[in-house]
Design an enzyme around this catalytic site. Structure first.
Site, PDB file in Angstrom:
ATOM      1  CB  SER A  42       3.308   1.398   6.272  1.00  0.00           C
ATOM      2  OG  SER A  42       2.060   1.492   7.144  1.00  0.00           O
TER       3      SER A  42
ATOM      4  CG  HIS B 180      -0.392   0.147   2.491  1.00  0.00           C
ATOM      5  ND1 HIS B 180      -0.224  -0.768   3.401  1.00  0.00           N
ATOM      6  CD2 HIS B 180       0.032   1.298   3.230  1.00  0.00           C
ATOM      7  CE1 HIS B 180       0.417  -0.346   4.468  1.00  0.00           C
ATOM      8  NE2 HIS B 180       0.592   0.968   4.301  1.00  0.00           N
TER       9      HIS B 180
ATOM     10  N   GLY C 159       3.444   6.236   8.508  1.00  0.00           N
ATOM     11  CA  GLY C 159       4.883   6.415   7.952  1.00  0.00           C
ATOM     12  C   GLY C 159       5.739   5.196   8.520  1.00  0.00           C
TER      13      GLY C 159
ATOM     14  CG  LEU D  69      -5.205 -28.354   0.615  1.00  0.00           C
ATOM     15  CD1 LEU D  69      -4.025 -29.506   0.586  1.00  0.00           C
ATOM     16  CD2 LEU D  69      -5.513 -28.022   2.045  1.00  0.00           C
TER      17      LEU D  69
ATOM     18  CG  ASP E  24      -0.027  -4.125   2.546  1.00  0.00           C
ATOM     19  OD1 ASP E  24       0.105  -3.425   1.532  1.00  0.00           O
ATOM     20  OD2 ASP E  24      -0.139  -3.759   3.742  1.00  0.00           O
TER      21      ASP E  24
END
Length: 487
Positions: free
Chosen positions: A233, A128, A231, A288, A158
């Site tokens: 992140s 992101h 910030g 699977l 992400d």
């Protein structure tokens, strides 16, 4: 008689000798046992230990934590007064007609953090942070700045991988074993909150397998009370040995600031994505070919379990690795390679981070017996050509990108339920007809005007001859709904 002093001395020597012999290694030259990591976790015993500093760890790791600046150009058309539609006003004020002025270009930017994980300048950060970016730059702790290329983006985890355009070697940090973390372990969070510059915060591990956070498709997080703010992140969560145990990714906050509840993606998942970047730049997860559900208290009682644990197998698909390994409906999977699973999220994390081409072992309870099944790790097959098409004709599907369904497409889109036929909507453009109708990515088009839709080619053909009324059969989350619209 009272014992003499020499008697006391001999007695004490015998006691000391017996103690030494008890501590002596056993015959055959065996070495004394090494203390386990748990034994090395000590509470400070004195003032000197309390004054110990984290500075050596920070000096080791901080040069590998970078600021990530992402920017993208956005074209806007600003609406002006309707008076400018009048030729007199346009001539007097020199403004173009049509109620709009000339397109204006605006640059949007985002700020986050990243971690250099190899000497060649490979950086891992959050997806992101760089989503839709045209340009990415990284700033090192020594104030040097470099452009960076986007190597891989994986929205489902992400996570994203960048490559610095510059001469190495670069200071970097090694991955640690995030599975060895325990609640109460001390950790440091390093990043660039609010753009104020590199900042270090300290806390403990609050939980090691937190799910239901709603940040990624694979919900399995390290929770910490180390202050994490906007910030941070993409920044580093490190242990007391300076190893990377997680990538800071989210906070739980009503105010926008840190409330002591932060979440980090485990290093085990970050390493998996980084390895994918080294092998073709695409994340391939093992398939699977089965569905599972959570075991609640009622199911646990029905299965005569002492407590809810594991995941219950609800379906096994033909020709899948699960079927080939002998997995059956009603099996209870309690561990993957010896790691306990407690719900579908932890099960998905344990299985999805395995490497293609290897095998993994499921510990399964079946008929009150524990058995082990060996599962082959291979990607989901594309049994039908996806035949991707962008729907441009005027219709309820205008603005969508559609694909033919297969196990591979279902895995990429995160679809569950074992549906592998029909046409699925992979993307919906904002502001399009499909967006206004309410169609979403993951919707399966089952029928249009009572005609079964089997391929993207069929759907496209129908939109080229629009009827007066549209009747859509749309499957979402396993339920089919009918939508009627005017043509």
């Amino acid at each position: 008689m009272r014992p003499t002093n020499s008697g006391n001395t001999r007695h004490m020597l015998r006691v000391i000798l017996a103690g030494l012999l008890a501590l002596w290694p056993v015959a055959g030259g065996a070495q004394t046992a090494q203390p386990s990591p748990a034994d090395l976790r000590l509470v400070p015993q004195n003032e000197t230990q309390i004054k110990l500093s984290f500075a050596p760890i920070v000096k080791k790791v901080a040069p590998a934590v970078v600021n990530v600046y992402a920017s993208r150009k956005v074209v806007q058309r600003r609406q002006v007064s309707p008076f400018f539609d009048d030729p007199f006003f346009r001539r007097f004020f020199g403004q173009p007609g049509g109620g709009f002025d000339r397109p204006r270009q605006r640059v949007e930017s985002s700020l986050g953090s990243g971690v250099i994980i190899s000497a060649d300048g490979t950086v891992i950060t959050n997806h992101h942070v760089i989503k839709d970016a045209d340009e990415v730059r990284v700033a090192l702790s020594d104030r040097r700045e470099f452009d960076a290329d986007i190597v891989l983006m994986d929205e489902r985890t992400d996570l994203a991988v960048l490559k610095i355009r510059g001469e190495g070697p670069f200071e970097h940090v090694a991955f640690a074993d995030s599975d060895s973390l325990e609640v109460g372990d001390i950790v440091l969070a390093i990043g660039n909150p609010f753009g104020v510059g590199q900042t270090v915060t300290q806390g403990i591990v609050s939980a090691t397998a937190r799910t239901q956070v709603g940040v990624t498709d694979f919900q399995f997080f390290i929770q910490t009370d180390a202050a994490i703010n906007p910030g941070n992140s993409g920044g580093a969560l490190v242990d007391m040995a300076g190893g990377l145990v997680g990538i800071n990714t989210a906070i739980f906050s009503r105010s926008g600031g840190s409330n002591g509840i932060g979440f980090a993606i485990p290093a085990h998942m970050a390493r998996f994505v980084a390895q994918a970047a080294d092998h073709g730049g695409k994340v391939q997860r093992p398939w699977l070919g089965a569905t599972v559900q959570i075991v609640n208290a009622e199911i646990a009682e029905a299965l005569s379990l002492d407590r809810p644990r594991g995941v219950l197998v609800t379906a096994v698909f033909e020709g899948s690795p699960a079927q080939e390994a002998g997995l059956k409906v009603s099996d209870l999977v309690i561990a993957v390679d010896g790691k306990e699973v407690v719900d579908p999220n932890s099960f998905g994390y344990r299985f999805a981070t395995k490497m293609i081409g290897e095998k993994t072992e499921f510990q399964v309870l079946r008929d009150d017996r524990e058995i082990t099944l060996s599962i082959s790790l291979r990607p989901a097959p594309e049994t039908t050509s996806r035949d991707t098409r962008e729907m441009k004709e005027y219709s309820p599907f205008e603005g969508t990108t559609v694909m033919n369904l297969s196990p591979a497409v279902a895995e990429e889109l995160g679809l569950e339920g074992g549906v592998f036929d029909g046409v699925v909507i992979a993307e919906v453009k904002g502001g399009s007809a499909a967006d206004r109708v309410g169609l979403r990515p993951g919707d399966i088009v089952r029928g249009v005007n009572r005609q079964k839709i089997e391929t993207t080619r069929m759907l496209e053909a129908i939109t080229k001859a629009p009827p007066r009324v549209w009747q859509l059969d749309i499957e979402r989350d396993g339920k089919v709904s009918q939508i009627t619209l005017r043509g």
